[in-house]
Design a protein around this motif. Structure first.
Motif, PDB file in Angstrom:
ATOM      1  N   LEU A  65      16.046  25.936   5.734  1.00 35.79           N
ATOM      2  CA  LEU A  65      16.756  26.580   4.631  1.00 35.79           C
ATOM      3  C   LEU A  65      17.534  25.546   3.813  1.00 35.79           C
ATOM      4  O   LEU A  65      18.195  24.683   4.374  1.00 35.79           O
ATOM      5  N   ILE A  66      17.424  25.651   2.508  1.00 27.54           N
ATOM      6  CA  ILE A  66      18.149  24.719   1.638  1.00 27.54           C
ATOM      7  C   ILE A  66      19.599  25.170   1.494  1.00 27.54           C
ATOM      8  O   ILE A  66      19.945  26.293   1.839  1.00 27.54           O
ATOM      9  N   ARG A  67      20.417  24.284   0.955  1.00 29.72           N
ATOM     10  CA  ARG A  67      21.796  24.682   0.675  1.00 29.72           C
ATOM     11  C   ARG A  67      21.828  25.463  -0.629  1.00 29.72           C
ATOM     12  O   ARG A  67      20.882  25.416  -1.419  1.00 29.72           O
ATOM     13  N   CYS A  68      22.921  26.164  -0.851  1.00 32.93           N
ATOM     14  CA  CYS A  68      23.125  26.852  -2.116  1.00 32.93           C
ATOM     15  C   CYS A  68      23.056  25.835  -3.242  1.00 32.93           C
ATOM     16  O   CYS A  68      23.686  24.775  -3.177  1.00 32.93           O
ATOM     17  N   LYS A  69      22.279  26.134  -4.268  1.00 31.34           N
ATOM     18  CA  LYS A  69      22.108  25.202  -5.390  1.00 31.34           C
ATOM     19  C   LYS A  69      23.175  25.380  -6.464  1.00 31.34           C
ATOM     20  O   LYS A  69      23.145  24.709  -7.494  1.00 31.34           O
ATOM     21  N   VAL A  70      24.089  26.301  -6.240  1.00 29.23           N
ATOM     22  CA  VAL A  70      25.177  26.534  -7.184  1.00 29.23           C
ATOM     23  C   VAL A  70      24.613  26.632  -8.610  1.00 29.23           C
ATOM     24  O   VAL A  70      24.915  25.832  -9.491  1.00 29.23           O
ATOM     25  N   CYS A  71      23.772  27.624  -8.794  1.00 34.16           N
ATOM     26  CA  CYS A  71      23.062  27.799 -10.070  1.00 34.16           C
ATOM     27  C   CYS A  71      24.031  28.023 -11.240  1.00 34.16           C
ATOM     28  O   CYS A  71      25.173  28.451 -11.045  1.00 34.16           O
ATOM     29  N   GLY A  72      23.550  27.741 -12.413  1.00 38.20           N
ATOM     30  CA  GLY A  72      24.304  28.013 -13.642  1.00 38.20           C
ATOM     31  C   GLY A  72      25.652  27.319 -13.642  1.00 38.20           C
ATOM     32  O   GLY A  72      25.785  26.162 -13.258  1.00 38.20           O
ATOM     33  N   ASN A  73      26.660  28.049 -14.035  1.00 37.31           N
ATOM     34  CA  ASN A  73      28.015  27.497 -14.021  1.00 37.31           C
ATOM     35  C   ASN A  73      28.763  27.889 -12.760  1.00 37.31           C
ATOM     36  O   ASN A  73      29.984  27.917 -12.731  1.00 37.31           O
ATOM     37  N   GLY A  74      28.017  28.213 -11.720  1.00 41.65           N
ATOM     38  CA  GLY A  74      28.662  28.598 -10.466  1.00 41.65           C
ATOM     39  C   GLY A  74      28.020  29.832  -9.859  1.00 41.65           C
ATOM     40  O   GLY A  74      28.128  30.071  -8.664  1.00 41.65           O
ATOM     41  N   TRP A  75      27.342  30.587 -10.683  1.00 43.11           N
ATOM     42  CA  TRP A  75      26.672  31.799 -10.191  1.00 43.11           C
ATOM     43  C   TRP A  75      25.242  31.855 -10.727  1.00 43.11           C
ATOM     44  O   TRP A  75      25.001  31.529 -11.891  1.00 43.11           O
ATOM     45  N   GLY A  76      24.341  32.294  -9.877  1.00 42.29           N
ATOM     46  CA  GLY A  76      22.977  32.596 -10.307  1.00 42.29           C
ATOM     47  C   GLY A  76      22.801  34.099 -10.240  1.00 42.29           C
ATOM     48  O   GLY A  76      23.777  34.854 -10.324  1.00 42.29           O
ATOM     49  N   PRO A  77      21.570  34.555  -9.993  1.00 39.27           N
ATOM     50  CA  PRO A  77      21.336  35.997  -9.862  1.00 39.27           C
ATOM     51  C   PRO A  77      22.010  36.591  -8.618  1.00 39.27           C
ATOM     52  O   PRO A  77      22.054  37.811  -8.468  1.00 39.27           O
ATOM     53  N   CYS A  78      22.552  35.739  -7.748  1.00 36.68           N
ATOM     54  CA  CYS A  78      23.287  36.250  -6.578  1.00 36.68           C
ATOM     55  C   CYS A  78      24.427  37.158  -7.033  1.00 36.68           C
ATOM     56  O   CYS A  78      24.735  38.140  -6.376  1.00 36.68           O
ATOM     57  N   ARG A  79      25.028  36.822  -8.160  1.00 37.09           N
ATOM     58  CA  ARG A  79      26.185  37.613  -8.596  1.00 37.09           C
ATOM     59  C   ARG A  79      25.793  38.961  -9.188  1.00 37.09           C
ATOM     60  O   ARG A  79      26.321  40.003  -8.805  1.00 37.09           O
ATOM     61  N   SER A  80      24.830  38.922 -10.104  1.00 41.09           N
ATOM     62  CA  SER A  80      24.541  40.159 -10.832  1.00 41.09           C
ATOM     63  C   SER A  80      23.420  40.979 -10.202  1.00 41.09           C
ATOM     64  O   SER A  80      23.386  42.189 -10.326  1.00 41.09           O
ATOM     65  N   GLU A  81      22.485  40.286  -9.546  1.00 42.82           N
ATOM     66  CA  GLU A  81      21.330  41.030  -9.037  1.00 42.82           C
ATOM     67  C   GLU A  81      21.135  40.924  -7.527  1.00 42.82           C
ATOM     68  O   GLU A  81      20.116  41.363  -6.989  1.00 42.82           O
ATOM     69  N   ASN A  82      22.074  40.315  -6.855  1.00 41.96           N
ATOM     70  CA  ASN A  82      22.103  40.279  -5.387  1.00 41.96           C
ATOM     71  C   ASN A  82      20.929  39.572  -4.735  1.00 41.96           C
ATOM     72  O   ASN A  82      20.557  39.909  -3.614  1.00 41.96           O
ATOM     73  N   TYR A  83      20.316  38.636  -5.439  1.00 48.73           N
ATOM     74  CA  TYR A  83      19.278  37.864  -4.769  1.00 48.73           C
ATOM     75  C   TYR A  83      19.466  36.381  -5.062  1.00 48.73           C
ATOM     76  O   TYR A  83      20.165  36.005  -6.011  1.00 48.73           O
ATOM     77  N   CYS A  84      18.827  35.555  -4.221  1.00 45.90           N
ATOM     78  CA  CYS A  84      18.911  34.106  -4.373  1.00 45.90           C
ATOM     79  C   CYS A  84      17.626  33.614  -5.031  1.00 45.90           C
ATOM     80  O   CYS A  84      16.529  34.002  -4.620  1.00 45.90           O
ATOM     81  N   ASN A  85      17.785  32.745  -6.017  1.00 48.00           N
ATOM     82  CA  ASN A  85      16.622  32.164  -6.705  1.00 48.00           C
ATOM     83  C   ASN A  85      15.683  31.442  -5.745  1.00 48.00           C
ATOM     84  O   ASN A  85      14.509  31.278  -6.041  1.00 48.00           O
ATOM     85  N   TYR A  86      16.213  30.976  -4.622  1.00 48.86           N
ATOM     86  CA  TYR A  86      15.438  30.141  -3.699  1.00 48.86           C
ATOM     87  C   TYR A  86      15.146  30.872  -2.381  1.00 48.86           C
ATOM     88  O   TYR A  86      14.877  30.250  -1.364  1.00 48.86           O
ATOM     89  N   GLY A  87      15.185  32.198  -2.441  1.00 48.02           N
ATOM     90  CA  GLY A  87      15.037  33.006  -1.226  1.00 48.02           C
ATOM     91  C   GLY A  87      13.727  32.827  -0.489  1.00 48.02           C
ATOM     92  O   GLY A  87      13.639  33.115   0.712  1.00 48.02           O
ATOM     93  N   ALA A  88      12.698  32.309  -1.176  1.00 45.34           N
ATOM     94  CA  ALA A  88      11.382  32.152  -0.554  1.00 45.34           C
ATOM     95  C   ALA A  88      11.364  31.048   0.500  1.00 45.34           C
ATOM     96  O   ALA A  88      10.393  30.898   1.246  1.00 45.34           O
ATOM     97  N   ASP A  89      12.443  30.275   0.615  1.00 40.18           N
ATOM     98  CA  ASP A  89      12.471  29.206   1.629  1.00 40.18           C
ATOM     99  C   ASP A  89      12.696  29.743   3.045  1.00 40.18           C
ATOM    100  O   ASP A  89      12.795  28.973   3.989  1.00 40.18           O
TER     101      ASP A  89
END
Ligand SMILES: Cc1cc2nc3c(=O)[nH]c(=O)nc-3n(C[C@H](O)[C@H](O)[C@H](O)COP(=O)(O)O)c2cc1C
Length: 188
Positions: A45-69
């Protein structure tokens, strides 16, 4: 049948930490529940990539961009469980790096709409095999994760080299109680 997931931060197959996890597994199965041990150190499993300015879709859509790992799969296994056991060796007074990486990502996905751990009972276990220092700070990080994910903390157990004989028994008994359906509001 009730299912209990053990989220393990232990890289080793034997030793103090695994002996404690094995005691938990025994308690779960003797309590009549099914056990699912997830060894986070065996995954890539990779570390959190801290997408965007601190939040990716984890905030608004409850999923991780890299969840396939493998992240999504672990998340699903936790979600399918009725109760959870968090177990990690104490490294630097904290849970292991693999464990921290995973909870970093999961709590983000649970920020808006806690569903994976909401109202699930969680048993916290830390194993400090060196000086014995750092149990409280390790358990505290697990505690904070539970609060961020709306889980219910069942108990905190800190194990070290000189208390492991009686703490292993406590771990087994706690896992047994959890698997037997004991609730936090019960009086024993
Ligand atoms: C990088 C690293 C950091 C560690 N930090 C601590 C620590 O802060 N406190 C402690 O008591 N033990 C520490 N230990 C020892 C582990 O807690 C110990 O290996 C763990 O409890 C598991 O025991 P086991 O190796 O017999 O399974 C550390 C071990 C490693 C590898």
């Amino acid at each position: 049948m009730m299912k209990i997931c053990i989220l393990s931060g232990n890289p080793k197959k034997e030793g103090l930490c695994q002996s404690v996890i094995d005691a938990a597994k025994l308690g779960v199965s003797e309590g009549g529940a099914e056990v699912d041990e997830i060894r986070l150190c065996d995954l890539e499993l990779i570390r959190c990539k801290v997408c965007g300015n601190g939040w990716g879709p984890c905030r608004s859509e409850n999923y991780c961009n890299y969840g396939a790992d493998g992240f999504d799969e672990v998340k699903a296994r936790i979600q399918m469980s009725d109760a959870i056991i968090l177990a990690s060796p104490v490294y630097w007074g904290e849970p292991s790096e693999a464990f921290k990486c995973f909870i970093d990502r999961l709590r983000r996905c649970e920020f808006n709409q806690t569903e994976v751990l909401r109202n699930k009972q969680v048993l916290l276990i830390a194993s400090a095999g060196g000086t014995g220092n750092g149990l409280i700070s390790c358990l505290e990080q697990m505690d904070r994760f539970c609060r961020h994910t709306s889980a219910i903390i069942f108990d905190y157990i800190g194990v070290n080299r000189w208390n492991s004989d009686y703490k292993r028994l406590a771990v087994k008994s706690a896992a047994h109680a959890l698997a037997s359906g004991r609730k936090n509001d019960d009086t024993v």
